[in-house]
Design a protein around this motif. Structure first.
Motif, PDB file in Angstrom:
ATOM      1  N   GLN A  25      37.967  38.814  35.343  1.00  0.00           N
ATOM      2  CA  GLN A  25      38.822  39.782  34.664  1.00  0.00           C
ATOM      3  C   GLN A  25      40.171  39.968  35.342  1.00  0.00           C
ATOM      4  O   GLN A  25      41.060  40.614  34.783  1.00  0.00           O
ATOM      5  CB  GLN A  25      38.103  41.140  34.590  1.00  0.00           C
ATOM      6  CG  GLN A  25      36.822  41.097  33.754  1.00  0.00           C
ATOM      7  CD  GLN A  25      36.012  42.353  33.867  1.00  0.00           C
ATOM      8  OE1 GLN A  25      36.456  43.335  34.451  1.00  0.00           O
ATOM      9  NE2 GLN A  25      34.812  42.332  33.312  1.00  0.00           N
ATOM     10  N   ALA A  26      40.367  39.428  36.517  1.00  0.00           N
ATOM     11  CA  ALA A  26      41.608  39.620  37.266  1.00  0.00           C
ATOM     12  C   ALA A  26      42.447  38.349  37.231  1.00  0.00           C
ATOM     13  O   ALA A  26      42.054  37.336  37.807  1.00  0.00           O
ATOM     14  CB  ALA A  26      41.301  40.001  38.707  1.00  0.00           C
ATOM     15  N   PRO A  27      43.608  38.379  36.563  1.00  0.00           N
ATOM     16  CA  PRO A  27      44.458  37.190  36.501  1.00  0.00           C
ATOM     17  C   PRO A  27      44.862  36.699  37.882  1.00  0.00           C
ATOM     18  O   PRO A  27      45.047  35.504  38.098  1.00  0.00           O
ATOM     19  CB  PRO A  27      45.669  37.673  35.707  1.00  0.00           C
ATOM     20  CG  PRO A  27      45.179  38.833  34.920  1.00  0.00           C
ATOM     21  CD  PRO A  27      44.156  39.489  35.778  1.00  0.00           C
ATOM     22  N   SER A  28      45.046  37.614  38.848  1.00  0.00           N
ATOM     23  CA  SER A  28      45.454  37.210  40.185  1.00  0.00           C
ATOM     24  C   SER A  28      44.392  36.361  40.867  1.00  0.00           C
ATOM     25  O   SER A  28      44.677  35.599  41.787  1.00  0.00           O
ATOM     26  CB  SER A  28      45.770  38.446  41.033  1.00  0.00           C
ATOM     27  OG  SER A  28      44.632  39.286  41.129  1.00  0.00           O
ATOM     28  N   ASP A  33      46.338  32.097  32.285  1.00  0.00           N
ATOM     29  CA  ASP A  33      45.352  31.845  31.232  1.00  0.00           C
ATOM     30  C   ASP A  33      46.050  31.992  29.887  1.00  0.00           C
ATOM     31  O   ASP A  33      47.189  32.450  29.805  1.00  0.00           O
ATOM     32  CB  ASP A  33      44.208  32.858  31.361  1.00  0.00           C
ATOM     33  CG  ASP A  33      42.958  32.399  30.626  1.00  0.00           C
ATOM     34  OD1 ASP A  33      42.973  31.295  30.040  1.00  0.00           O
ATOM     35  OD2 ASP A  33      41.966  33.149  30.634  1.00  0.00           O
ATOM     36  N   GLN A  74      49.016  34.490  29.583  1.00  0.00           N
ATOM     37  CA  GLN A  74      48.982  35.522  30.605  1.00  0.00           C
ATOM     38  C   GLN A  74      49.236  34.878  31.965  1.00  0.00           C
ATOM     39  O   GLN A  74      48.584  33.892  32.333  1.00  0.00           O
ATOM     40  CB  GLN A  74      47.633  36.238  30.612  1.00  0.00           C
ATOM     41  CG  GLN A  74      47.568  37.419  31.574  1.00  0.00           C
ATOM     42  CD  GLN A  74      46.237  38.146  31.510  1.00  0.00           C
ATOM     43  OE1 GLN A  74      45.266  37.621  30.990  1.00  0.00           O
ATOM     44  NE2 GLN A  74      46.198  39.352  32.030  1.00  0.00           N
ATOM     45  N   SER A  75      50.194  35.429  32.693  1.00  0.00           N
ATOM     46  CA  SER A  75      50.505  34.906  34.017  1.00  0.00           C
ATOM     47  C   SER A  75      49.508  35.409  35.044  1.00  0.00           C
ATOM     48  O   SER A  75      48.716  36.321  34.777  1.00  0.00           O
ATOM     49  CB  SER A  75      51.927  35.320  34.425  1.00  0.00           C
ATOM     50  OG  SER A  75      51.966  36.711  34.702  1.00  0.00           O
ATOM     51  N   SER A  76      49.573  34.837  36.249  1.00  0.00           N
ATOM     52  CA  SER A  76      48.661  35.259  37.302  1.00  0.00           C
ATOM     53  C   SER A  76      48.930  36.691  37.758  1.00  0.00           C
ATOM     54  O   SER A  76      48.076  37.324  38.378  1.00  0.00           O
ATOM     55  CB  SER A  76      48.776  34.318  38.500  1.00  0.00           C
ATOM     56  OG  SER A  76      50.107  34.297  38.993  1.00  0.00           O
ATOM     57  N   SER A  77      50.130  37.218  37.419  1.00  0.00           N
ATOM     58  CA  SER A  77      50.442  38.609  37.768  1.00  0.00           C
ATOM     59  C   SER A  77      50.051  39.574  36.653  1.00  0.00           C
ATOM     60  O   SER A  77      50.249  40.782  36.772  1.00  0.00           O
ATOM     61  CB  SER A  77      51.942  38.755  38.060  1.00  0.00           C
ATOM     62  OG  SER A  77      52.706  38.394  36.922  1.00  0.00           O
ATOM     63  N   GLY A  78      49.512  39.030  35.550  1.00  0.00           N
ATOM     64  CA  GLY A  78      49.031  39.889  34.473  1.00  0.00           C
ATOM     65  C   GLY A  78      50.000  40.109  33.336  1.00  0.00           C
ATOM     66  O   GLY A  78      49.707  40.865  32.406  1.00  0.00           O
ATOM     67  N   ASN A  79      51.191  39.481  33.365  1.00  0.00           N
ATOM     68  CA  ASN A  79      52.164  39.626  32.275  1.00  0.00           C
ATOM     69  C   ASN A  79      51.785  38.732  31.092  1.00  0.00           C
ATOM     70  O   ASN A  79      51.264  37.628  31.283  1.00  0.00           O
ATOM     71  CB  ASN A  79      53.565  39.261  32.766  1.00  0.00           C
ATOM     72  CG  ASN A  79      54.063  40.243  33.807  1.00  0.00           C
ATOM     73  OD1 ASN A  79      53.903  41.448  33.646  1.00  0.00           O
ATOM     74  ND2 ASN A  79      54.656  39.724  34.871  1.00  0.00           N
ATOM     75  N   PHE A  80      52.091  39.224  29.879  1.00  0.00           N
ATOM     76  CA  PHE A  80      51.748  38.496  28.664  1.00  0.00           C
ATOM     77  C   PHE A  80      53.001  38.008  27.955  1.00  0.00           C
ATOM     78  O   PHE A  80      54.049  38.654  27.988  1.00  0.00           O
ATOM     79  CB  PHE A  80      50.974  39.407  27.699  1.00  0.00           C
ATOM     80  CG  PHE A  80      49.577  39.734  28.132  1.00  0.00           C
ATOM     81  CD1 PHE A  80      48.526  38.883  27.837  1.00  0.00           C
ATOM     82  CD2 PHE A  80      49.313  40.905  28.839  1.00  0.00           C
ATOM     83  CE1 PHE A  80      47.235  39.195  28.230  1.00  0.00           C
ATOM     84  CE2 PHE A  80      48.030  41.223  29.240  1.00  0.00           C
ATOM     85  CZ  PHE A  80      46.983  40.360  28.934  1.00  0.00           C
TER      86      PHE A  80
END
Length: 225
Positions: A25-28, A33, A74-80
């Motif tokens: 659940q954590a992009p980091s 994705d 979605q980036s590894s920092s959670g941005n879409f």
């Protein structure tokens, strides 16, 4: 001892599964994705809402609509980011419209002629096609001809140039001109067979416009909004 080992083993397994779920659940943790989502709202700030997520659109994702199935990255920092809609088998069809035909002195009347307009919009880029066929009961009017655009042109201080083609007793090639901020376009054709300079098309230029004759125009321009 056996019971203690079992407890430790169960605890270790539970901690491993918990860490796995957290990582999923954590992009980091899992890295970048992407997913598919359905647009439920189009917002006025360049974003769309899809599956409960508010996502900024890429510039290439033009003309968003509710119901679009889109790809969200979605980036590894959670941005879409909304990358764009999925292509359909047939693609996006052009839109039909009926362009108003006017003249600077006396407006024409179509009668049993045909006047077809079609256009495609991608962002603020409009491609338009107009096809006029004069009928036996058509009154061709007098003065310089103009035809209504499907969308007003942008006020950018420049004109957009397309192609015009008249098919009468002879074939005449020319241009269609869309001025800055214009709501109409105008065909320009050769003055005569001996004068290749372009002039505004009228009922008499480049030749008498009569039953069965056609005018065809295609242009691409920037929309005002």
């Amino acid at each position: 001892m056996t019971s203690g080992h079992s407890v430790h083993r169960d605890l270790a397994f539970a901690l491993k599964e918990s860490a796995k779920r957290t990582g999923e659940q954590a992009p980091s943790v899992r890295g970048a994705d992407w997913r598919l989502a359905t647009v439920t709202a189009v917002n006025g700030d360049g974003t769309v809402t899809a599956d409960g997520i508010t996502v900024r659109r890429m510039e290439a994702y033009a003309n968003p609509a509710v119901g679009d199935v889109i790809r969200i990255d979605q980036s590894s920092s959670g941005n879409f980011l909304a990358m764009g809609r999925l292509a359909t088998t047939a693609g996006t069809a052009w839109t039909a419209y009926t362009p108003t035909w006017t003249a600077s002195t006396t407006n024409p009347t179509l009668g049993n002629g045909t006047l077809i307009g079609r256009y495609q919009r991608v962002g603020r880029t409009i491609t338009v096609h107009i096809n006029l066929t004069v009928g036996a009961s058509t009154s061709v009017g007098s003065g310089d001809y103009s035809f209504a655009l499907p969308v007003q042109a942008a006020a950018v201080g420049c004109s957009f140039i397309g192609n015009a083609h008249m098919l009468g007793a002879s074939r005449w090639g020319g241009q269609v001109v869309i001025s800055s901020n214009a709501t109409t376009c105008a065909p320009f054709l050769s003055v005569s067979t001996t004068n290749p300079r372009l002039d505004w098309m009228t009922a008499a230029v480049p030749e008498a416009f009569g039953s069965g004759d056609q005018l065809r125009m295609t242009a691409t321009y920037e929309a005002g909004s």
